[in-house]
Design a protein around this motif. Sequence first.
Motif, mmCIF file in Angstrom:
data_model
loop_
_atom_site.group_PDB
_atom_site.id
_atom_site.type_symbol
_atom_site.label_atom_id
_atom_site.label_comp_id
_atom_site.label_asym_id
_atom_site.label_seq_id
_atom_site.Cartn_x
_atom_site.Cartn_y
_atom_site.Cartn_z
ATOM 1 N N ILE A 178 -7.767 -2.249 5.165
ATOM 2 C CA ILE A 178 -7.430 -1.410 4.014
ATOM 3 C C ILE A 178 -7.886 -2.189 2.791
ATOM 4 O O ILE A 178 -7.334 -3.242 2.473
ATOM 5 N N LEU A 185 -9.728 2.526 5.339
ATOM 6 C CA LEU A 185 -8.959 3.203 4.307
ATOM 7 C C LEU A 185 -9.227 2.513 2.979
ATOM 8 O O LEU A 185 -9.392 1.287 2.917
ATOM 9 N N SER A 213 -7.426 1.824 -0.708
ATOM 10 C CA SER A 213 -6.116 1.808 -1.349
ATOM 11 C C SER A 213 -6.294 1.776 -2.858
ATOM 12 O O SER A 213 -7.098 0.997 -3.384
ATOM 13 N N HIS A 233 -5.134 5.592 0.656
ATOM 14 C CA HIS A 233 -3.793 5.017 0.764
ATOM 15 C C HIS A 233 -3.300 4.626 -0.618
ATOM 16 O O HIS A 233 -4.058 4.138 -1.448
ATOM 17 N N GLU A 286 0.863 3.403 -1.691
ATOM 18 C CA GLU A 286 2.296 3.475 -1.430
ATOM 19 C C GLU A 286 3.057 4.064 -2.603
ATOM 20 O O GLU A 286 4.118 4.690 -2.430
ATOM 21 N N SER A 302 2.920 6.038 3.098
ATOM 22 C CA SER A 302 3.036 4.585 3.167
ATOM 23 C C SER A 302 4.321 4.149 2.490
ATOM 24 O O SER A 302 4.701 4.680 1.440
ATOM 25 N N CYS A 355 2.985 -0.435 4.696
ATOM 26 C CA CYS A 355 1.967 -1.304 4.093
ATOM 27 C C CYS A 355 2.500 -2.717 3.875
ATOM 28 O O CYS A 355 1.714 -3.667 3.781
#
Length: 946
Positions: free
Chosen positions: A355, A403, A405, A433, A435, A447, A477
Amino acid sequence: MSSSYVEDPAPGHGSLRPRAYFRSDARSLDLGGDWRFLLSPNIPSAPEGIEYPEFDDSGWTDLPVPAHWQLHGHGKPAYTNVNYPFPVDPPRVPSDNPTGDYRRRFTLDGDWLTQPAVLRFDGIDSCARIWLNGNELGVTKGSRLPSEFEVGPLLRAGENLLVVRVHQWSAASYLEDQDMWWLSGIFRAVTLLARPAGGIPDYWIHADYDHRTGRGTLSVDTDPAVRLSIPELDLHDHPATQPISFAAVDPWSAEEPRLYQGELATDTERVQVRIGFRTVSIEDGQVKVNGRRVFFRGVNRHEHHPDHGRAVPLDTARADVELMKQHNINAVRTSHYPPDPAFLALCDEYGLWVIDECDLETHGFGKFDWDRNPGDDPQWSDAYLDRMRRMVERDKNHPSIILWSLGNEGHTGANFARMAQWTRDRDPGRPIHYEGDLDCAYVDVYSRMYAHTQEVDRIGRGEVDNPRHRELPFLLCEYAHAMGNGPGGLLEYRELFERHPRCQGGFIWEWIDHGIRRHTPDGREYFAYGGDFGETIHDGNFVIDGLLFPDRTPSPGLTELAKIYEPVRITATTDGLRIENHHDHTTLSHLTFHWTLETEGTQVAQGELPVPTLHSGQSIDLPLPELPATQGETWLTIHATLATDTPWAKAGHLIAWGQLPITPATPPVRTGAVRILHAPTELRLGLGGFDPHTGTLTSLGGHRVTGPRVDLWRATTDNDRGEHHPDATAWREAGLHRVQHRVAQIHPGDTELLVRTRVAPPGLAFGLLADYLWTADTDSLRLRLDLAPDGEWPCTLPRLGLRLAIPGAFDRVRWFGGGPGEAYADSRQAARIGLHTATVDELQTPYVFPQENGNRIDVRWAELSTVDGQVLRIEGLPTFDLTARRWTTEALEAARHTTDLTPTDQIHLNLDLAQHGLGTNSCGPGVLPQYRLHPRKAALELVFRI
C-alpha cells in the motif's frame, strides 16, 4: 531575498511535470557526497548571495548528502507523535525557522551541453529553494516526494555550482505531521540526468493477467516512437504503445514474484524494465489479485536508520525486505509517505504486497476538533492533489503496489475526495485506501486502526449500520501496537481474518523502533527517544514501537508474528496430524517437511514427512510417522522448510512448525522424607536452612539465598502503562508495587515446615494469604505454596509467583520447557517445548525503554550453573515460568535506558504461576479477558536440588 514562498500553502513551483522514476543508459551524475553547509537560526540571518559563484563559503562546514543536518551536529532531533512542535496557525510558521544552506560544485565535460538535462531531487525536508549557476530553478515542497527541474541550458562545461536553501519549517510542515522524528535536509539522492533528444520522456506499463485463461495483456503509455522488447516472451522491437497479448505468462504475486526482463528503447535511449503481470480487483467484498483473495500479513514501515534517520542506505532497505520475507510478512504499508523508490523495486523483486501512501498527515489538528484542518480548505487543494499526483506518477510501474493510500490521520474533506477522484481516473486498476474516510464515501476499502477483536468480528459478520461497511473489503491499516514487550493477542486477530473472508488482515504498527544511536560518556551504547535531546514538546518513547530494535535486531514480537503469520498450519488431529496451506496463490512444492522426536528435549529419532501437493486453501490429514517407543516426556515436532535457496533465505530456512505431545511426563519418585534439625540460629531441613523467626529460606545447599517470597509485581511494560485504562495505574493505586509480608505462623513439624503469611499493600484492607509448606527428601528440598485472596480485590495482578535471589555465579541456564525466546500468556505461539540453554545475560531482552522481559513459560525444570560446574536445579510440579536477571524488578522499573541497569552480585529469579497478558494498550486494545490475571486460589509446587 524574499521568503514569502515559505508560508505559501500552494505546492512549489518551477519543477517539471511528474513522471515515473527510472534510470536509463543516458548519462547521469550522482551529486551525493560532501556539500558545503551553513545552518542559520532563522531566515533573516541566513546570508545573502549564496547562489552566486563568487560567494565565499570557506567558513562553512561539510555535510554529507543524503543526510539530515540534525544527525551531524547542526541542531537537534525532535520527536512528536501528534502535536506540532510549533504554534498551530496555518499556514504561518515560527520566525525561529532554522535554515540550512547547501552549496555543491561539480565539473562537467562538454558533452553534457549537447542535450537536455534534468536535475532530480528525491527528497528534501521540508521546503527548498534551488539555484544552478546563479539561476533560480524553483521551490520544492513535499518532503518525501521527487522534484525535477530542467537545467540543460544552464549547464556549463567545467565547474558548475548547485545551491539549495532548505527551511526546517514551512506551510508544507502542516501536511507532514507524521508520527516520527522531525529531521531536516536533503536526505535522498540528488542526480543530474541527461535527457537525450528523442529519448523516453515517461512510460506506464500495464501488464494484466487473466487468471481464468493464463493470458497476459500488455500495453505501454509512452511516446509512440518507443519500442518494447521482452526476450523471454519472444517479443522484439514491438511498438510499445500497441497492445499485445500472450497466450500464457507466469503471473506476479507476493509469493511468486515473477518479473519479465524487458527493454524500452528509442534510437537515443534505452530503459531496462521489469514487468509483472497481475490484475487487482474487488469482487465479493474482497481485494483479489489474479482472482484470489489476499490475506495481508502486513507491517507498517517508516524509513529509519539509527545513525542516518530517513536517509536509509540501500543495503539496509534490502535487509528490511529480507527480514520481512524470513518472518512470513507478505505486505507493507509505506507509512506515512512514499519510500525511497529503491525500496519499491525491492518489493517487486522479492515479493511484497504494497500500500503506497501519500506524504500527507495533519494529525495535530485533531486536538482542535479539526478546526482549520487543511483537508477541507480550498487554499490547500492544489497541495493535496500535487502530492498525490507526484506519488502515483513516480511509482505507477511497480507491480507490488496494489493499493494507493491518500495519506494518514488527516480527517476528511473535499481535498481528499478530489485526490481520490483524480487517482481513480488516472489509475482505475488499483483500489484506493484511506482510513480517515470513515463513511467510505470515496475509498474502495473499509480501513480502521486498532479495532478490538469483538469489533472485527462484528464487521466480519456484517453487523454494522453503514451499508458501505458491509460491502467493502475490511483492512486494519494499523493494529497490534508493537511497543516494548508485545504485542499480545495476535492469535485472535488471525483467527478472525481466516474466519471472515471480507476481513483481509492488516498491518502491525510498526516495523522498527526509531531509536537514535547514542553513547554515554564512558562509551556505552544506547538508543535515544523523545525528550533525550532536550525537546520542550515531545512524546517520549512512543517512537520506540517496532518489531525490530533500532539496530535491526528482531524483537520477540517479530518472532511471535512470524509464527502467527505462518502460511502453513501444522496441527494435531485425533490420530495424526493436519497440514493446511494458507498461501494466497502457491502450492507447498517449495517446501520440505521433516520431523524430529525428542524425549526430555533430547532428539531420539527424525525423518522426512511426505506431503502431497496442496493448493492454496487445501488441507490434508496424515498419519503419524513410525515412531520408536520412548520413556519420559516426548514431543514430535514437524518443520516446514525451504527446499531450495531463495533471494531472501537459504534452503532449510524454517517457514512453519507444529508440535504434538506423544508421551506424557513421568511423575517424580520421592526418595524418603528427612527430619527437621533445630539449631540456635536456624532450622535445617535437608538442603535448606531457615530463619527460625521468619521461616524464610536463607541457604540452599550451603549457598546464601534471599527468599523465596510471594511476588505480585513486574516492571511495567509500555502496554501496562497504555493510554486506555492502563493496568499499571490500577496496580499502583492498589499498592501492588509495595506489598508487605506478615508472618502469621511458623509451625515446624517433624518432617515439614509450615509458614503462614499474609501479603498485602499498606493502607488497604485486601490481601493474599500465602502458606509455604516445606518438606525434604534425601536429595531435594520441596515447596508447596498455597495462595488465596483475602478481602475484596479491586484489580488484576501483574504476576503471581515467587521471587528468589541466588549467588551471581549461577549465571548459566539450561531448561526444559518453552523457548528459546521469551513468552507470555497472550504471546506464546512461538515458544517450542524443548531443551534450551543461555546465559543469564542472554535471557534479557534489551528493550530500548527497559521493562518486564525474559519470561520463559511452561518450564518443567531449569538448571542454573556456575563456571566450575555447581548446579542448582529447580523442578516444577508440573511446570512454572522462569525469569532470571542480574538486577531487581525495582531497578528494572526505574530504568529509562538500557545503560541505567547495573548488575548486582546476585541472580534474581522469578518462579511464577502466571503473569498478566501483554495486550497492545500502548495504543491499541488491552489484554483480552482470557489472558487477564485475577486473584484466585492457586498452588505452586517446586523442587530444589543442588
